[in-house]
Design an enzyme around this catalytic site. Structure first.
Site, mmCIF file in Angstrom:
data_model
loop_
_atom_site.group_PDB
_atom_site.id
_atom_site.type_symbol
_atom_site.label_atom_id
_atom_site.label_comp_id
_atom_site.label_asym_id
_atom_site.label_seq_id
_atom_site.Cartn_x
_atom_site.Cartn_y
_atom_site.Cartn_z
ATOM 1 N N SER A 1 5.371 7.809 13.050
ATOM 2 C CA SER A 1 4.200 7.557 12.211
ATOM 3 C C SER A 1 4.479 6.612 11.053
ATOM 4 O O SER A 1 3.737 5.660 10.811
ATOM 5 C CB SER A 1 3.670 8.889 11.650
ATOM 6 N N HIS B 1 2.657 8.792 6.753
ATOM 7 C CA HIS B 1 1.587 7.823 6.984
ATOM 8 C C HIS B 1 1.371 6.938 5.767
ATOM 9 O O HIS B 1 1.408 5.698 5.857
ATOM 10 C CB HIS B 1 0.287 8.560 7.305
#
Length: 256
Positions: free
Chosen positions: A127, A178
């Site tokens: 991610s 993220h």
């Protein structure tokens, strides 16, 4: 920029770093998914674990970038599609070494901030690195318009906004990976895009190595290439649209 007509063989030749990363991810996932003596070893020693980092196991800031949940095929599937979609253009534009650095640095930054936040949950996945690539593309979309076409800019902006929004509303998401991966990619823009060149599929065509002794000249070779291109263009476009849709679905599902 995100839609190409390369064959599988050409893709491996033109984008070796992306190809190797995807191969490593898939191989490690298969080794964890298929029961074998290595499965528990790979997971136990590779998963992100803040307690382990406290004990000096600093490799856990790197290894989760290449591991995906063995119990969720969508995790490796969507991450691979996202890397195949966004990675090749960047690899060509900034070069293999810089691309590899961006991928690793942003992935590590995401894991470092996951550690600093102090979560006790185990984590794994690409991610941070994938959002790092989006961050670099986002910087390009705002400050290096000479490197990106309007349609690609729109795709990057929309997917980034959706990804950030879903990061905060989907359960079980590594928010730190993220957000800080995205920020790291954006921050690396001024450095890694200094000598970048616009993406061009024709540059790949010029890189083809034609092996010939000069005696087997075929006057119809260009016609054959044009015919092959016409035959494959529609199929390739459909495939890349499918990849784009799957990448977006991956972001909506919160698995990247």
């Amino acid at each position: 920029m995100f839609f190409r007509n390369e064959s599988f063989r050409d893709f491996l030749q033109f984008y070796p770093v992306v190809s190797v990363i995807v191969a490593i991810n898939v191989i490690l996932w298969l080794l964890m998914f298929i029961p074998n003596p290595l499965s528990p070893i790979i997971y136990t020693w590779g998963v992100g674990w803040n307690v382990g980092i406290d004990l000096g196991e600093y490799w856990r800031l790197v290894t989760p970038i290449f591991l995906h949940s063995p119990n969720d095929v969508s995790h490796i599937l969507f991450n691979s599609f996202s890397l195949i979609l966004f990675g090749p253009a960047l690899e060509q534009m900034i070069g293999k070494f810089k691309f590899m650095l961006v991928y690793l640095i942003t992935g590590i930054v995401g894991n470092v901030f996951t550690y600093l936040v102090g979560t006790s949950a185990l984590h794994l996945g690409a991610s941070g690195a994938l959002y790092g690539l989006l961050g670099l593309l986002l910087y390009m979309s705002f400050f290096r318009l000479d490197l990106i076409d309007p349609a690609s800019k729109q795709i990057v902006t929309v997917i980034t906004l959706i990804g950030v929004f879903m990061t905060f509303i989907q359960p079980g998401i590594n928010i730190s990976a993220h957000i800080f991966g995205l920020i790291a990619g954006f921050a690396l823009g001024p450095i890694f895009l200094t000598h970048a060149v616009p993406y061009s599929p024709w540059r790949n065509q010029r890189r083809r190595v034609v092996r010939s002794d000069g005696l087997n000249y075929d006057p119809n070779r260009w016609d054959k290439r044009r015919f092959r291109f016409r035959m494959n263009r529609n199929v390739s476009s459909i495939i890349w649209w499918i990849i784009l849709i799957l990448a977006v679905l991956g972001i909506l599902a919160g698995v990247i």
